[in-house]
Design a protein around this motif. Structure first.
Motif, PDB file in Angstrom:
ATOM      1  N   THR A   1       2.739  -7.326  11.632  1.00  0.00           N
ATOM      2  CA  THR A   1       3.031  -5.984  12.131  1.00  0.00           C
ATOM      3  C   THR A   1       4.535  -5.762  12.029  1.00  0.00           C
ATOM      4  OG1 THR A   1       1.168  -6.042  13.665  1.00  0.00           O
ATOM      5  CG2 THR A   1       2.922  -4.442  14.123  1.00  0.00           C
ATOM      6  N   ILE A   2       4.912  -4.699  11.342  1.00  0.00           N
ATOM      7  CA  ILE A   2       6.329  -4.368  11.187  1.00  0.00           C
ATOM      8  C   ILE A   2       6.787  -3.565  12.402  1.00  0.00           C
ATOM      9  CG2 ILE A   2       8.051  -3.193   9.770  1.00  0.00           C
ATOM     10  CD1 ILE A   2       5.968  -3.514   7.418  1.00  0.00           C
ATOM     11  N   SER A   3       6.085  -2.472  12.668  1.00  0.00           N
ATOM     12  CA  SER A   3       6.395  -1.635  13.826  1.00  0.00           C
ATOM     13  C   SER A   3       5.199  -0.747  14.139  1.00  0.00           C
ATOM     14  CB  SER A   3       7.655  -0.792  13.574  1.00  0.00           C
ATOM     15  OG  SER A   3       7.457   0.131  12.529  1.00  0.00           O
ATOM     16  N   HIS A   4       5.225  -0.175  15.352  1.00  0.00           N
ATOM     17  CA  HIS A   4       4.147   0.732  15.747  1.00  0.00           C
ATOM     18  C   HIS A   4       4.665   1.713  16.794  1.00  0.00           C
ATOM     19  CE1 HIS A   4       3.475  -1.387  19.593  1.00  0.00           C
ATOM     20  NE2 HIS A   4       3.581  -2.520  18.912  1.00  0.00           N
ATOM     21  N   LYS A   5       3.854   2.730  17.064  1.00  0.00           N
ATOM     22  CA  LYS A   5       4.204   3.710  18.091  1.00  0.00           C
ATOM     23  C   LYS A   5       4.008   3.102  19.473  1.00  0.00           C
ATOM     24  CE  LYS A   5       3.858   7.792  15.461  1.00  0.00           C
ATOM     25  NZ  LYS A   5       3.351   9.107  15.269  1.00  0.00           N
ATOM     26  N   LYS A   6       4.729   3.621  20.458  1.00  0.00           N
ATOM     27  CA  LYS A   6       4.598   3.146  21.840  1.00  0.00           C
ATOM     28  C   LYS A   6       3.175   3.356  22.332  1.00  0.00           C
ATOM     29  CE  LYS A   6       9.201   3.381  23.670  1.00  0.00           C
ATOM     30  NZ  LYS A   6      10.135   3.987  24.582  1.00  0.00           N
ATOM     31  N   GLY A   7       2.693   2.390  23.131  1.00  0.00           N
ATOM     32  CA  GLY A   7       1.376   2.503  23.745  1.00  0.00           C
ATOM     33  C   GLY A   7       0.219   2.020  22.890  1.00  0.00           C
ATOM     34  N   LEU A   8       0.481   1.575  21.684  1.00  0.00           N
ATOM     35  CA  LEU A   8      -0.594   1.104  20.811  1.00  0.00           C
ATOM     36  C   LEU A   8      -1.096  -0.255  21.289  1.00  0.00           C
ATOM     37  CD1 LEU A   8      -1.955   1.964  18.019  1.00  0.00           C
ATOM     38  CD2 LEU A   8      -0.547   0.150  17.066  1.00  0.00           C
ATOM     39  N   LYS A   9      -2.390  -0.427  21.370  1.00  0.00           N
ATOM     40  CA  LYS A   9      -3.007  -1.691  21.772  1.00  0.00           C
ATOM     41  C   LYS A   9      -3.087  -2.619  20.555  1.00  0.00           C
ATOM     42  CE  LYS A   9      -4.567  -0.247  25.937  1.00  0.00           C
ATOM     43  NZ  LYS A   9      -3.499   0.586  26.373  1.00  0.00           N
ATOM     44  N   PRO A  10      -2.925  -3.942  20.738  1.00  0.00           N
ATOM     45  CA  PRO A  10      -2.962  -4.874  19.602  1.00  0.00           C
ATOM     46  C   PRO A  10      -4.214  -4.745  18.735  1.00  0.00           C
ATOM     47  CG  PRO A  10      -2.169  -6.011  21.536  1.00  0.00           C
ATOM     48  CD  PRO A  10      -2.604  -4.649  21.990  1.00  0.00           C
ATOM     49  N   LYS A  11      -5.377  -4.530  19.349  1.00  0.00           N
ATOM     50  CA  LYS A  11      -6.626  -4.413  18.573  1.00  0.00           C
ATOM     51  C   LYS A  11      -6.606  -3.214  17.631  1.00  0.00           C
ATOM     52  CE  LYS A  11      -9.753  -7.547  19.654  1.00  0.00           C
ATOM     53  NZ  LYS A  11     -10.346  -8.402  18.684  1.00  0.00           N
ATOM     54  N   GLU A  12      -5.819  -2.188  17.966  1.00  0.00           N
ATOM     55  CA  GLU A  12      -5.754  -0.987  17.140  1.00  0.00           C
ATOM     56  C   GLU A  12      -5.030  -1.239  15.815  1.00  0.00           C
ATOM     57  OE1 GLU A  12      -4.862   2.762  19.356  1.00  0.00           O
ATOM     58  OE2 GLU A  12      -4.797   1.397  21.085  1.00  0.00           O
ATOM     59  N   ALA A  13      -4.398  -2.400  15.701  1.00  0.00           N
ATOM     60  CA  ALA A  13      -3.703  -2.738  14.456  1.00  0.00           C
ATOM     61  C   ALA A  13      -4.659  -2.755  13.275  1.00  0.00           C
ATOM     62  CB  ALA A  13      -3.016  -4.094  14.587  1.00  0.00           C
ATOM     63  N   ASN A  14      -5.909  -3.103  13.514  1.00  0.00           N
ATOM     64  CA  ASN A  14      -6.881  -3.181  12.420  1.00  0.00           C
ATOM     65  C   ASN A  14      -7.146  -1.833  11.770  1.00  0.00           C
ATOM     66  OD1 ASN A  14      -7.148  -5.954  12.683  1.00  0.00           O
ATOM     67  ND2 ASN A  14      -8.739  -5.755  14.230  1.00  0.00           N
ATOM     68  N   THR A  15      -6.825  -0.720  12.445  1.00  0.00           N
ATOM     69  CA  THR A  15      -7.064   0.597  11.848  1.00  0.00           C
ATOM     70  C   THR A  15      -6.227   0.809  10.589  1.00  0.00           C
ATOM     71  OG1 THR A  15      -5.380   1.709  13.196  1.00  0.00           O
ATOM     72  CG2 THR A  15      -7.654   1.654  14.070  1.00  0.00           C
ATOM     73  N   MET A  16      -5.087   0.148  10.513  1.00  0.00           N
ATOM     74  CA  MET A  16      -4.255   0.354   9.317  1.00  0.00           C
ATOM     75  C   MET A  16      -4.870  -0.299   8.088  1.00  0.00           C
ATOM     76  SD  MET A  16      -1.123  -2.191   9.746  1.00  0.00           S
ATOM     77  CE  MET A  16      -1.765  -3.315  10.927  1.00  0.00           C
ATOM     78  N   PHE A  17      -5.807  -1.237   8.309  1.00  0.00           N
ATOM     79  CA  PHE A  17      -6.479  -1.862   7.175  1.00  0.00           C
ATOM     80  C   PHE A  17      -7.779  -1.153   6.835  1.00  0.00           C
ATOM     81  CE2 PHE A  17      -3.907  -5.361   8.992  1.00  0.00           C
ATOM     82  CZ  PHE A  17      -3.010  -5.416   7.937  1.00  0.00           C
ATOM     83  N   THR A  18      -8.447  -0.599   7.846  1.00  0.00           N
ATOM     84  CA  THR A  18      -9.701   0.100   7.595  1.00  0.00           C
ATOM     85  C   THR A  18      -9.471   1.544   7.171  1.00  0.00           C
ATOM     86  OG1 THR A  18      -9.913   0.653   9.939  1.00  0.00           O
ATOM     87  CG2 THR A  18     -11.020  -1.358   9.186  1.00  0.00           C
ATOM     88  N   SER A  19      -8.408   2.168   7.672  1.00  0.00           N
ATOM     89  CA  SER A  19      -8.136   3.564   7.299  1.00  0.00           C
ATOM     90  C   SER A  19      -6.631   3.829   7.173  1.00  0.00           C
ATOM     91  CB  SER A  19      -8.760   4.509   8.324  1.00  0.00           C
ATOM     92  OG  SER A  19      -8.282   4.208   9.615  1.00  0.00           O
ATOM     93  N   PRO A  20      -6.001   3.160   6.195  1.00  0.00           N
ATOM     94  CA  PRO A  20      -4.565   3.410   6.012  1.00  0.00           C
ATOM     95  C   PRO A  20      -4.337   4.777   5.357  1.00  0.00           C
ATOM     96  CG  PRO A  20      -5.354   1.971   4.281  1.00  0.00           C
ATOM     97  CD  PRO A  20      -6.510   2.194   5.222  1.00  0.00           C
ATOM     98  N   THR A  21      -3.232   5.406   5.695  1.00  0.00           N
ATOM     99  CA  THR A  21      -2.866   6.654   5.024  1.00  0.00           C
ATOM    100  C   THR A  21      -1.857   6.379   3.902  1.00  0.00           C
ATOM    101  OG1 THR A  21      -1.150   7.043   6.680  1.00  0.00           O
ATOM    102  CG2 THR A  21      -3.309   8.068   7.058  1.00  0.00           C
ATOM    103  N   HIS A  22      -1.338   5.163   3.894  1.00  0.00           N
ATOM    104  CA  HIS A  22      -0.351   4.784   2.880  1.00  0.00           C
ATOM    105  C   HIS A  22      -0.557   3.307   2.518  1.00  0.00           C
ATOM    106  CE1 HIS A  22       3.574   4.688   0.844  1.00  0.00           C
ATOM    107  NE2 HIS A  22       3.701   3.486   1.376  1.00  0.00           N
ATOM    108  N   VAL A  23      -0.680   3.038   1.223  1.00  0.00           N
ATOM    109  CA  VAL A  23      -0.760   1.657   0.725  1.00  0.00           C
ATOM    110  C   VAL A  23       0.238   1.539  -0.419  1.00  0.00           C
ATOM    111  CG1 VAL A  23      -2.208  -0.103  -0.361  1.00  0.00           C
ATOM    112  CG2 VAL A  23      -3.210   1.452   1.321  1.00  0.00           C
ATOM    113  N   GLU A  24       1.090   0.532  -0.330  1.00  0.00           N
ATOM    114  CA  GLU A  24       2.132   0.334  -1.330  1.00  0.00           C
ATOM    115  C   GLU A  24       2.171  -1.141  -1.726  1.00  0.00           C
ATOM    116  OE1 GLU A  24       6.952   0.415  -0.961  1.00  0.00           O
ATOM    117  OE2 GLU A  24       5.820   1.968   0.095  1.00  0.00           O
ATOM    118  N   LYS A  25       2.155  -1.407  -3.013  1.00  0.00           N
ATOM    119  CA  LYS A  25       2.249  -2.793  -3.479  1.00  0.00           C
ATOM    120  C   LYS A  25       3.624  -3.341  -3.115  1.00  0.00           C
ATOM    121  CE  LYS A  25      -1.656  -3.388  -5.562  1.00  0.00           C
ATOM    122  NZ  LYS A  25      -2.659  -4.077  -4.811  1.00  0.00           N
TER     123      LYS A  25
END
Length: 151
Positions: free
Chosen positions: A112-136
């Motif tokens: 995890t590089i960074s996240h918005k305040k109040g985000l729960k650790p389990k919510e990190a998986n959303t960036m893999f299931t529904s990312p809005t940005h993917v960059e090699k």
């Protein structure tokens, strides 16, 4: 009675997590990519609140050096992270004795590089299931396996 007790011990969870704690120099590199309020960039979780059998397995690896390989930066509106494709411990240049390491619990291996305040650790998986940005992003980081206790 003995079987019931040993079943309960196997299902017992520990209050903490195993992680590859990144070397300070690599943490600094990762953190330079942060674009959100809460900056992390210091570890790769291997097992969160592990069951007894996982705890026993990973305890033997504490202190081992790890090389981790990154292939992508993924982001959504709440969180951003580097996707970790491979990890090896006891890995030395031109060695045939390195051992592959994987995340044991559910979820993808990531930093995890960074996240918005109040985000729960389990919510990190959303960036893999529904990312809005993917960059090699091809990269490599190093660290040491540690147990981080919540108590």
């Amino acid at each position: 009675m003995i079987n019931l007790i040993s079943e309960r011990v196997l299902k017992m969870n520990h209050n903490g997590y195993f992680a590859v704690k990144l070397d300070k120099s690599w943490q600094d590199v990762i953190k330079k990519n942060a674009t959100m309020e809460v900056v992390r960039g210091d570890h790769i979780t291997l097992a969160y609140k592990p069951e007894e059998w996982v705890f026993d397995r990973l305890t033997k690896l504490v202190g081992k050096r790890v090389n981790a390989y990154i292939s992508e930066l993924r982001r959504n509106e709440n969180i951003e992270a580097f996707w970790v494709t491979d990890m090896f411990y006891d890995s030395f240049s031109l060695s045939l004795s390195e051992k592959r390491l994987t995340r044991i619990d559910e979820g993808a291996a990531h930093i995890t590089i960074s996240h918005k305040k109040g985000l729960k650790p389990k919510e990190a998986n959303t960036m893999f299931t529904s990312p809005t940005h993917v960059e090699k992003r091809i990269g490599y980081v190093e660290g040491v396996i540690e147990w981080i206790d919540f108590n």
